[in-house]
Design an enzyme around this catalytic site. Structure first.
Site, PDB file in Angstrom:
ATOM      1  CE1 TYR A  96      -3.090   2.999   0.365  1.00  0.00           C
ATOM      2  CE2 TYR A  96      -3.648   2.257   2.581  1.00  0.00           C
ATOM      3  CZ  TYR A  96      -3.838   3.130   1.533  1.00  0.00           C
ATOM      4  OH  TYR A  96      -4.764   4.130   1.638  1.00  0.00           O
ATOM      5  CE  LYS A 103      -5.977   1.363  -1.145  1.00  0.00           C
ATOM      6  NZ  LYS A 103      -6.571   1.333   0.220  1.00  0.00           N
TER       7      LYS A 103
END
EC number: 4.3.3.7
Length: 298
Positions: free
Chosen positions: A132, A160
């Site tokens: 992320y 992400k």
């Protein structure tokens, strides 16, 4: 490995603050019925940090019960690497499909520390990892250079991408090809990211509007860009609610209005009140009133 629409689902609570398993099962089930491609639980900008590790495992297991064999990822976002590794181990023992890992939500790691942290969590869980990268929220930028340094470890499979710079998706693909699955993590950049090669969407407002979210993704992948754009333009005021300090309250209010869910949050958050609530409610109600019929075979 991971593509499509993967909701970052909200955690549901009873009035006394305990986990509302029945409502989570219902809401997670709506995501599956709409054709979503997996679930991510206990989001780092959501209420994951307000849950104990045991509660997070309980939410993971509830999602697994309704996921129809699709992947369920646990978010790992701990202040300390030791605690992050412990959660990764627990998630692996509980059968998680993978981990979405924030390298450091409190201390702003330098590149070497970022790499070391991500490697430690990946080794502890020994599961596929979605990195992320959100320099806006966490001030830690997992750059394409860092991604390249981690590429030799096959456990790192996806990104992400939440840098808030649409150019980053192209930079990752230009530098690393198809080494990583790149999923957009910014709701109001989803059309743009999918247009330049992102293979998935870690979505927020999907929790309240799953059919429209899935339709945009599928139309984009079918090359039906004008149809996808028409839905996206309708959706934009709602998607902007995800890019906010109050994203949890915003999404839960949207869920209450759109799918009859609850707004209960865990302190220090409070449900929206006053002018802010009126503004969000007006956006959601206007969108519901203007909802269009979705194209066939989207």
């Amino acid at each position: 490995m991971w593509t499509g629409v993967i909701p970052a689902v909200t955690t549901k609570f009873n009035a006394d603050g305990s986990l509302d398993h029945a409502e989570m099962e219902r809401c997670f089930g709506l995501q599956m019925e709409a054709g979503c491609d997996g679930l991510i639980v206990c989001g780092s900008l959501g209420e994951g940090p307000m849950l104990s590790q045991d509660e997070r495992i309980a939410v993971l297991q509830r999602a697994q019960a309704v996921a129809q064999g699709k992947p369920v990822l646990m978010t790992v976002s701990e202040a300390g690497t030791r605690e992050a590794c412990a959660l990764a181990e627990k998630a692996a023992k509980a059968g998680a499909s993978g981990l979405m890992v924030v390298p450091s939500p409190i201390y702003h790691t330098d590149p070497a520390e970022t790499v070391e942290t991500l490697r430690a969590v990946a080794q502890a869980g020994d599961l596929p990892v979605m990195i992320y990268s959100n320099r806006v929220a966490y001030r830690v930028d997992v750059t394409p250079e860092i991604m390249e340094e981690l590429a030799a470890d096959s456990r790192f499979v996806a990104i992400k991408e939440s840098s808030d710079d649409i150019r980053r998706t192209t930079e990752i693909i230009n530098r690393l090809g198809d080494r990583y699955a790149v999923l957009t993590g910014v709701d109001n950049l989803a059309f743009e990211a999918l247009a330049v090669g992102a293979c998935g969407w870690v979505a927020g407002l999907v929790c309240a509007f799953p059919d429209e979210t899935v339709a945009i993704y599928r139309l984009m992948k079918a090359g039906r860009y004008d149809e996808a754009l028409a839905i996206y333009r309708w959706f934009r005021p709602l998607l902007d609610l995800d890019v906010s300090t109050y994203l949890v309250q915003n999404i839960k209010l949207a869920e209450a209005l759109a799918i009859g869910s609850t707004e209960t949050v865990r302190a220090p958050r409070r449900p929206l009140t006053g002018q802010r609530r009126a503004e969000v409610e007006a956006i959601v109600r206007a969108a519901i009133a203007a909802r269009a019929t979705l194209p066939a075979a989207a």
